[in-house]
Each structure stands twice: as C-alpha cells, then as structure tokens.
Design a protein around this motif. Sequence first.
Motif, mmCIF file in Angstrom:
data_model
loop_
_atom_site.group_PDB
_atom_site.id
_atom_site.type_symbol
_atom_site.label_atom_id
_atom_site.label_comp_id
_atom_site.label_asym_id
_atom_site.label_seq_id
_atom_site.Cartn_x
_atom_site.Cartn_y
_atom_site.Cartn_z
ATOM 1 N N LEU A 240 0.847 -1.047 -0.042
ATOM 2 C CA LEU A 240 0.025 -0.270 0.035
ATOM 3 C C LEU A 240 0.955 1.213 -0.047
ATOM 4 N N ARG A 241 0.587 2.176 -0.928
ATOM 5 C CA ARG A 241 1.669 3.433 -1.130
ATOM 6 C C ARG A 241 0.737 4.385 0.201
ATOM 7 N N MET A 242 -0.482 4.509 0.350
ATOM 8 C CA MET A 242 -0.881 5.129 1.467
ATOM 9 C C MET A 242 -1.718 4.477 2.596
ATOM 10 N N PRO A 243 -1.067 4.301 3.551
ATOM 11 C CA PRO A 243 -1.555 3.458 4.963
ATOM 12 C C PRO A 243 -3.065 3.962 5.037
ATOM 13 N N ASN A 244 -3.908 3.049 5.909
ATOM 14 C CA ASN A 244 -5.058 3.616 6.500
ATOM 15 C C ASN A 244 -4.805 3.375 8.136
ATOM 16 N N ILE A 245 -5.732 4.116 8.807
ATOM 17 C CA ILE A 245 -5.886 4.050 10.333
ATOM 18 C C ILE A 245 -5.656 2.610 10.620
ATOM 19 N N ALA A 246 -4.974 2.256 11.914
ATOM 20 C CA ALA A 246 -4.586 0.963 12.190
ATOM 21 C C ALA A 246 -5.978 0.513 12.743
ATOM 22 N N THR A 247 -6.685 -0.724 12.183
ATOM 23 C CA THR A 247 -7.730 -1.146 12.542
ATOM 24 C C THR A 247 -7.691 -2.625 13.067
ATOM 25 N N TRP A 248 -8.391 -3.093 14.142
ATOM 26 C CA TRP A 248 -8.738 -4.467 14.474
ATOM 27 C C TRP A 248 -10.202 -4.933 14.627
ATOM 28 N N TRP A 249 -10.255 -5.680 13.751
ATOM 29 C CA TRP A 249 -11.909 -6.379 13.673
ATOM 30 C C TRP A 249 -12.052 -7.198 14.909
ATOM 31 N N CYS A 250 -12.897 -7.218 15.734
ATOM 32 C CA CYS A 250 -13.162 -7.800 16.663
ATOM 33 C C CYS A 250 -14.128 -9.100 16.353
ATOM 34 N N GLY A 251 -14.047 -9.527 15.143
ATOM 35 C CA GLY A 251 -14.816 -10.613 14.730
ATOM 36 C C GLY A 251 -13.818 -11.745 14.716
ATOM 37 N N GLN A 252 -12.262 -11.317 15.123
ATOM 38 C CA GLN A 252 -11.375 -12.416 15.364
ATOM 39 C C GLN A 252 -10.897 -12.564 16.539
ATOM 40 N N PRO A 253 -10.828 -13.829 16.989
ATOM 41 C CA PRO A 253 -10.629 -13.781 18.445
ATOM 42 C C PRO A 253 -9.188 -12.763 19.171
ATOM 43 N N GLN A 254 -8.188 -12.963 18.426
ATOM 44 C CA GLN A 254 -6.937 -12.139 18.913
ATOM 45 C C GLN A 254 -7.183 -10.725 18.837
ATOM 46 N N GLU A 255 -7.730 -10.258 17.622
ATOM 47 C CA GLU A 255 -8.017 -8.968 17.364
ATOM 48 C C GLU A 255 -8.879 -8.370 18.647
ATOM 49 N N ARG A 256 -9.848 -9.264 18.661
ATOM 50 C CA ARG A 256 -10.958 -8.861 19.800
ATOM 51 C C ARG A 256 -10.317 -8.879 21.465
ATOM 52 N N ALA A 257 -9.404 -9.679 21.642
ATOM 53 C CA ALA A 257 -8.623 -9.749 22.873
ATOM 54 C C ALA A 257 -7.908 -8.495 23.026
ATOM 55 N N LEU A 258 -7.258 -8.077 21.832
ATOM 56 C CA LEU A 258 -6.408 -6.744 21.674
ATOM 57 C C LEU A 258 -7.033 -5.688 22.147
ATOM 58 N N VAL A 259 -8.457 -5.354 21.532
ATOM 59 C CA VAL A 259 -9.153 -4.497 21.667
ATOM 60 C C VAL A 259 -9.709 -4.286 23.133
ATOM 61 N N GLU A 260 -9.945 -5.474 23.616
ATOM 62 C CA GLU A 260 -10.730 -5.586 25.092
ATOM 63 C C GLU A 260 -9.368 -5.353 26.040
ATOM 64 N N GLN A 261 -8.362 -5.332 25.787
ATOM 65 C CA GLN A 261 -7.155 -4.947 26.697
ATOM 66 C C GLN A 261 -6.933 -3.623 26.677
ATOM 67 N N ASN A 262 -7.211 -2.916 25.562
ATOM 68 C CA ASN A 262 -7.046 -1.359 25.176
ATOM 69 C C ASN A 262 -8.295 -0.689 25.218
ATOM 70 N N LEU A 263 -9.332 -0.947 25.544
ATOM 71 C CA LEU A 263 -10.597 -0.383 25.225
ATOM 72 C C LEU A 263 -10.669 1.071 25.691
ATOM 73 N N ASP A 264 -9.990 1.400 26.502
ATOM 74 C CA ASP A 264 -9.780 2.988 27.070
ATOM 75 C C ASP A 264 -8.817 3.766 26.129
ATOM 76 N N GLU A 265 -7.830 3.078 25.379
ATOM 77 C CA GLU A 265 -7.255 3.770 24.527
ATOM 78 C C GLU A 265 -7.614 3.969 23.043
ATOM 79 N N LEU A 266 -8.444 3.118 22.734
ATOM 80 C CA LEU A 266 -8.666 2.944 21.315
ATOM 81 C C LEU A 266 -10.222 3.758 20.905
ATOM 82 N N VAL A 267 -10.265 3.909 19.886
ATOM 83 C CA VAL A 267 -11.657 4.233 19.300
ATOM 84 C C VAL A 267 -12.480 3.103 18.878
ATOM 85 N N ILE A 268 -13.660 3.084 19.307
ATOM 86 C CA ILE A 268 -14.656 1.817 18.886
ATOM 87 C C ILE A 268 -15.605 2.414 18.093
ATOM 88 N N ALA A 269 -15.706 1.650 16.747
ATOM 89 C CA ALA A 269 -16.639 1.878 15.761
ATOM 90 C C ALA A 269 -17.227 1.051 15.154
#
Length: 843
Positions: A362-391
């Motif tokens: 990718l020449r132009m990156p997008n915002i770092a995003t973690w889809w919670c439909g995957q177990p590993q990504e969901r766990a990361l989001v839950e651990q950093n819930l107060d620091e991330l934007v939830i959308a």
Amino acid sequence: MAAETASQRRSEDLEPSAAKRLSAWLRGYSPLPGIPDELFDATGRPRGDWLSFLGDLAEYPEGEFKSRFDLATRHIRDTGVSYRVYGEETEQSWPLNPLPLILGQSEWRQIARGVEQRAELMEALLQDIYAGATLVEEGQLPAAALTGSIDFLPQMRGVKPPGGRYLQLYAADLGRGPDGRWWVLDDRTQAPSGAGYALENRLVLSRAYPNLYNAMNVERLAPFFDGFRKGLAGAADRADPRICLLTPGPFSETYFEQAHLARYLGFLLVEGDDLIARDGKVYVRTIAGLKRADVILRRVDADFIDPLELNSASRLGAPGLLAAIRAEGVAMLNMPGSGVVESKALLGFLPKLCRRLLGEDLRMPNIATWWCGQPQERALVEQNLDELVIAPAFNTPGENGALTRPGLMADLAPQAQADLRQRLTDRPGDLVGQEVVRLSTMPVLRDGRLEAAPFVLRVYAAWTPEGMKIMPGGFCRTSERPDARAISMGGDARTADVWVIDDKPVERISLLASQDDVKVRRILGHLPSRAADNLFWLGRYIERAEATLRLVRSLCTSLMDSESAVHTSGETLISLQQLLVDWGALDEKHLGAAALESARDALHDATAYGSVIFLVRGARRTAASMRERLSADFWTLLVNLESELAEGAQAPLSEAEALQQVESALQILAALAGLAQENMNRVAGWRFLDMGRRIERGINTCRVTRTFAHDGATPDDLDLLLDLADSQITYRARYLVGLALTPVRDMVMLDPFNTRSLAFQVETLKSHLAVLPSLLADGMLEEPSKILLPLATEVETTDARQLTPAAMQTFERTLLRLSGAVADRFFLQGAHAVPTVKLGGLA
C-alpha cells in the motif's frame, strides 16, 4: 526563526503595508502542538506556495479582501447553495472558508498515486467478492467480514458489471498522519458525494480572487468531469445514451449538490418514482411516455434501490431495478453492492490484500484497525478499550441505541459504556477498534487572524476512456474544534476549496465539446413527469401569491388615497375580506375588521395556507425540488421574496409600510414572470410552468369577477375589479362614459386582447396543449383537450350581456377539471406515484 526568515524574504517583494500584514499573519499563527500543519512544514518554515498565496492576498488594500470574498459568497445565498444536517428539516447555507487548501505539485503527485492505487485495490477486491470469491476460499478474508455488511448483495454475485468495472467513481477521505504522511481515513465506494460542492467552492474562490487564481497556476477541474462524463457514457450500449442521476429527493442531505452536478454534466435528475423497470430495461416516465434510461449514476444507497428484492419499505428506488441490471438492460454505477468495501471490518486486511491482488505494498496506509470478529484482535481491543476508538464494523443503521459512530469509551455515559461492553461480548463482529488519530491542520481566517483548523480532504478517482483520472483538488472540510478526530457536515464544520499548484501555466479547459462530437437537435425535450408536476404547481403557487398580493394592495391603497373608491368600507370591504377568507389567507374573525389588520395577516400569517408568505414558501419548496431546471436568477428572486416577507413579519407595519412591501413583492413576481417569459427555452418545462399560471389566473379571474361584478355591483365593486385585473388604464382609454357592468365583465372575462382576461388564458392554454406530445397514435383528442376546446368555444361565443355569475362559476369549475385532467395525463400516476402534497385551497 525559520518562519521569520521566510517571511522577510517574501516581504522584500511587497508594499510595506502588505509586508506588515503578512508578517502579522505568520507571527500570530500557532499550529497545534505535535500536529502536522499545512502552512508550516516540520522545520517550522512556511511552505512556498502558501507563502506566495498569503503574500499576494496581503497586497489587497485593507478591507478589499473581505469585500471581495463577501461579494463572491453572495452567490452562495443567491443560488441557494446548501446542505442538510442528517435528521433536520431545514437547510443550512453552505459554509465556505475564504482560504483554500494549497498543495504543491510534488506532494499532489504522491497523493494521486496513493488514491489511484487505492481505487484499483477496491475494484480488484469487488471483482473477487462478486465473481471469483478466491480470497474467502483461500482464507485471506473471513466470510463474516463481508456477509455482516448490509451493503453485501448476494444478488449481484456473478453479474457482469457495465464496462467490466464495479466502480466508476471512488473517493478517499485523507488526513496527514503524525509522521507527516497522508493516511486514508475512510473509503467511499457506495455513492461518493461532495464533487458538486467542490465545483461550487472553486467557482466562489475563483470569482473572489481571479487574478491570484490564474497567476498561481491552479489546476482546473473541468478535465476530470469531462472524463467522468465520457466514462459513464461509455458504459452504455447506445451511442447517444440517456444518463440519469438517481437522487433520494429534495430531503437528501446533499440534494443541492446532486442537482448542481446533474445540470453541470447534462444528466437527467430523477427520483425512484420517475423510473420503471420493464422487460429487462429501465425507463423514465416522461410527459411523452416511457423513455429508456441507459446509464444511472446513483446517489441512493444500494439497499434502497429495489423494494422488490432488497428493502421492501423503500420508496427511493423502483421495483425490478436489480433484475434489469442482471439482464444488462441498464448500467448502474457505482454497481449495487460496491459499498461493501467501505466496511471498517476490512481495513485491517487491506495491506496483505494489496500484495495479494496488486502485487505491491500500500502506498498510502489507513488507520490501524482491529476487527473484533477475530479472537486475537478482539482480545487486543478489550485490553486497550480505553485507549482505542470503538467504531461500527459495518455501515449498518444502529438499533436500540447501538453504536453508530466512532467514539472513545471515556466519552460515553456509564450506561452506554456498559451497553458497549455487553455488545462486545454478544456480537463482537459488529465492532472494530481503531488507533486514535488527530487530524492535521490548515490555516483558516477568523476575525482577520490566521488560525489552525483540523481538516479532512476527500479526493476523487474516476474511470474514463483514457484510464483513471484523479480530480486535481477535492472536497475539504474543516472543523471549528481544535481537537476534532472526524468531521462531518454538522453545525461546526466548514469547507474549503482545494488548489493544486502546477509547476507551469495551466491550460484553460472547459466541458465544451468539439463540433464533430455533437449533433444539432431541436426537440421539445423528454421532461420527466415529476418535473412537469413541480413546474405546473410552481406556476400556480406564484400566480396565487400575486393574486393575493393584489387583494392586499387594494386594502392598503384605499386606506391612503382619498380620491380612490372607498374599498375599505361597506359591502365592498366585506366582499374583499370574504374572498381572502375563501382563499385561506384570513380567518373568518377578520370579516368586518379593520382593513390594515386584514392586510397584515394576509401577508404574514404563516399558519394560514393562503397567506402570501405561506404561498411563497410553498413555491420555494417546490422550486427547491428541481433546482437543476431553474436559473440562478430565478432562484435568487424567489429566495429574496421569502426573506423580505419574513423580515416584514417581525414588526407591525403601518399602511405605508404594508403597501411598500406589497409593491416590492409584486415587482419581484413580475421579474420572475419576465425571467420565465424571456429566459426559459420554449420547451416542455416552460409550458407546464406557464400552464400552471394560466389555469390559476383563469380560476382567480372567474372567482374575483363573480365576487365584484355580480348583477347588483356598485361602482366601487367594478373599480376594485379593474384594479385586481390590472385593467384600469385600458378600460378608461376605451370607455369614456365611466364604469358599467357589461363592458367591465367583457374586458375582464371575454376580451382576448387583455392578457389578464379569462379568454386570453384559455387561448394560451390551447396553444400549449397543441404542442405537447400525445400518447394516442390514432389522432384522437386526449382528455385535457376534450375539456379545454369546448370551454374555448363557449368563451369565444359568449356575449357579455348574457354572462351571468352562474356561467362564470361553470367556467371556473371547468378550469378545475382541466387541472385534474392535466395531472392525470402528464404527471406520475398509478401505484408507484407519490402523491404530491399541495397547499389547501389549490384544487
């Protein structure tokens, strides 16, 4: 120090006062700490193009800069450039910054390359989703990341897109990241908006600073739109296609932009009820019958385009559209289903998908995003819930208070936080976590000072016969809040033009086609039935407003002119007030009340369906639904008339003030009539506008004549009637013996040379119906003509001595029948028609 040095170097070429102003602007400008800025680079030095622009701007004499911009922005108010905040009924005037966003050529090339690659990636992804599905089979992309989106349409799988492409227009919302690189904030593939507003922004700023605009070699927008139009035409299977822009209608948030774009590109603006799908093709309902629609540029979300197969509650599309697309009977762009790649659930997969599909990073990156439909990504989001934007992971309407916009946990109320945590447990696939990104800033001018404002830049890519083109500029939105993380067109957002500065002089290019590309034609025009309906009622609203104003003027003038007939006393006053009551301009309590009180209410009572202000607002709303067919001058006059009436309602008016407002309003209506007669082409649209006026004027003439030219009419009654019919001068020049009942009736009702008479209206209506297309192939008369021709004969052969009030009432009822017959014949009818809401009293 670097900023001071650059400022001093630029100041050497400026007059002392301009140099002082430029230095003050730069010294007073404070970028937000740690946030990239467009005016100053990472070293704190002003960028060269910005410095040139501000230096030239500083050379304008004190106050001229503001007056130039204010004069240019009058265009915004006069032409009704507006938008609508979602959920609100009233429109907002378009908010434009006096400073553009300026991008140098080298930086723009990086942006263009990044957006071009992104558009190709979105197209390749759609090709796989709806054709091969290899990414899901290979495990590169979870199926749930697609099927969870309301924009994924399984009905489109295997359907061949027109021209082999799902996307004709792509847009990316960009912002500068903390490292100074441009990042993609959002992808727009469903029905990208804003391109028409970008045109308006350019028009205003190029008018405000024409010399500066030309001297800075700003790249033009016209070549992009020319290629976009040719790309749409190339998707059709006919050489001279009919291209339609499908709009949700006047209550769309961006309806003005859609109308402006349709007019600029020469497209037919249609709503869902204008279309009918039949035998694998799509047609537009016009006054001449069904006419084929070859290409549809949609601004309606895919879920709403076909109530037969998709959202059954939708009234924005037409049944059978998907079947026609599958049959290749119409090219709809962007293809339904293309909105699926807007989902934030896909953002985390795009880097590897780009390598898989395009063979490059990718020449132009997008915002770092973690889809919670995957177990590993969901766990990361839950651990950093107060620091991330939830959308939301998908563009799905929220239900029962569900999260519909990105937000921080800390910004939510305690109950909303608990609901979000529960939703993350119950339906994690509906959510994503995203890195918090603060937007970069650009300078805006506030109270004579430069201030830093966060902004989002939307850049467009279009597929054309010459390949992909990137609009050299775009649609920029700025925020009034210094800590904005996302910007929508809400109450605190403004817009800015985007100037891409070329290294060499820019060729002036327009949408003017070569002589060999255009075949000369002279046709009445295939007017959509909905547009004919609106034009017809616009004419009736304007004519009724004029008739009511003439009644009010009679009340005012007789209060002030002792030499005139005493209209404000006795039975004549009661008849005048009764007519206003019958028309819905007054309440019955006004019968016998003071004339001035009646005049004020008939002008300004916004609750009375027949008052002047109510009728003018009805005319303005009707005109707003077909802006692409009305000139800027017409719209300006209509808006000015509404504004004058609204201002007059703020305080009680004296007799003189009321009369002055009536006269001013009548002058504006006369100007509107003059524009319609002298500036509108004599095609079907003009004829329906004029037919509405003629039918309304004929009805009013019959009603007013019955009221004031009855068998026992007094000289005061007849004098008032001649005033209302604007026939005083003609009558007194023709009849020297004074007022008499029979000649007054003849002049107002039967004289074909009097432009205000019933006879003149009927003859004009005959000429309109004779030209309009017929749906009958056997040469027989259609219903409107069957009603009008006997009326014309009766009016022509009637002797004024035998003209009774009963006969006048018959004429009036016949005109009402004619109005209904015109509607039945030419306007939207049947199960798919949406009833047009009319004001009370206008049958």
